[in-house]
Design an enzyme around this catalytic site. Sequence first.
Site, PDB file in Angstrom:
ATOM      1  N   ASP A 180      93.526  81.312  -9.064  1.00 34.47           N
ATOM      2  CA  ASP A 180      92.704  80.275  -8.105  1.00 34.47           C
ATOM      3  C   ASP A 180      93.151  80.957  -6.739  1.00 34.47           C
ATOM      4  OD1 ASP A 180      92.047  77.926  -6.764  1.00 34.47           O
ATOM      5  OD2 ASP A 180      91.393  77.367  -8.534  1.00 34.47           O
ATOM      6  N   ILE A 181      92.055  80.711  -5.763  1.00 34.60           N
ATOM      7  CA  ILE A 181      92.474  81.111  -4.477  1.00 34.60           C
ATOM      8  C   ILE A 181      93.067  79.911  -3.761  1.00 34.60           C
ATOM      9  CG2 ILE A 181      90.729  83.097  -4.231  1.00 34.60           C
ATOM     10  CD1 ILE A 181      88.888  81.100  -2.655  1.00 34.60           C
ATOM     11  N   HIS A 211      84.751  76.648 -16.125  1.00 34.25           N
ATOM     12  CA  HIS A 211      86.373  77.058 -15.901  1.00 34.25           C
ATOM     13  C   HIS A 211      87.191  76.085 -16.251  1.00 34.25           C
ATOM     14  CE1 HIS A 211      85.095  75.352 -12.176  1.00 34.25           C
ATOM     15  NE2 HIS A 211      86.133  75.289 -11.979  1.00 34.25           N
ATOM     16  N   HIS A 252      90.973  75.424 -15.981  1.00 34.59           N
ATOM     17  CA  HIS A 252      92.216  75.517 -15.051  1.00 34.59           C
ATOM     18  C   HIS A 252      93.396  75.613 -15.732  1.00 34.59           C
ATOM     19  CE1 HIS A 252      90.163  74.529 -11.328  1.00 34.59           C
ATOM     20  NE2 HIS A 252      89.282  74.037 -11.986  1.00 34.59           N
TER      21      HIS A 252
END
Length: 117
Positions: free
Chosen positions: A31-32, A101, A103
């Site tokens: 993750d950015i 998505h 996490h």
Amino acid sequence: MDNDCLFCRIVAGEIPATVVHETDTTLAFRDIDPKAPVHVLVIPKGHHPDVASLARADPSAAADVLAAAAEVAEAEGLVKNGYRLLFNTGEYAGQVVFHVHGHVLGGEPLGPMLAPR
């Protein structure tokens, strides 16, 4: 592929990502904007807006995403102390990119809840 979808563009190689795991049907990348020391997103390569629609349309792909998440957790050293696997579904849940998505979060105690972004 949805040409307007950020994650579809990552799958297509149009946008760079730090990939940590890939199968024929899934892609996992960092993750950015991480919320934990380890924060990896696991997605199906095919476009589905959320986890519920993925499970209905392609249960096999949903299973692949869960298996990939487990492999990521193992590779990142999270299994011993635990990790969180989180799917936000819909705007009120904090979903920002409407391509399902999961996490994978861990690496420190996460507490009982995550704050919304």
